[in-house]
Design a protein around this motif. Structure first.
Motif: not given
Length: 121
Positions: A48-58
């Motif tokens: 979940q943290h990885k998914t959130d980080m990818q979203s924030w990066e986008e």
């Protein structure tokens, strides 16, 4: 020392030795089980943290692109001040010419009106 006492001591030593061998033999399995248990509990949260980080990066990349685009627009506007000055000068010339044309048309209209014979009533 009697035979029973000796057997008891041998049994104790044997039991302790067996217990030690059992612990030594199973220790890696217990450690791996604990690792597996830890990974199983923490992996969903890490995903979940990885998914959130990818979203924030986008989202950050989109914001960075917007800011860079706005900066380049502002820079091109500052570079265009020369063109705006030229346009301003041309507009002033056009207004001046229009006023001259209007003034000359007004004079010619007044001159032609003064030469028109009065109308009879």
């Amino acid at each position: 020392m009697d035979d029973q006492e000796m057997q008891l001591k041998v049994r104790r030593v044997s039991d302790k030795f067996t217990e030690s061998m059992y612990v030594l033999a199973n220790e890696p399995s217990v450690a791996l089980y604990r690792l597996q248990e830890h990974v199983r509990r923490s992996l969903p949260e890490l995903v979940q943290h990885k998914t959130d980080m990818q979203s924030w990066e986008e989202q950050s990349q989109g914001a960075i692109y917007s800011v860079e685009y706005a900066c380049s627009a502002v820079k091109s506007m500052t570079n265009s001040s020369l063109y705006f000055k030229s346009i301003d000068g041309l507009l002033r010339q056009a207004i001046s010419m229009k006023e001259q044309i209007s003034a000359s048309q007004g004079r010619s209209f007044n001159a032609s009106a003064s030469h028109v014979p009065p109308t009879s009533q």
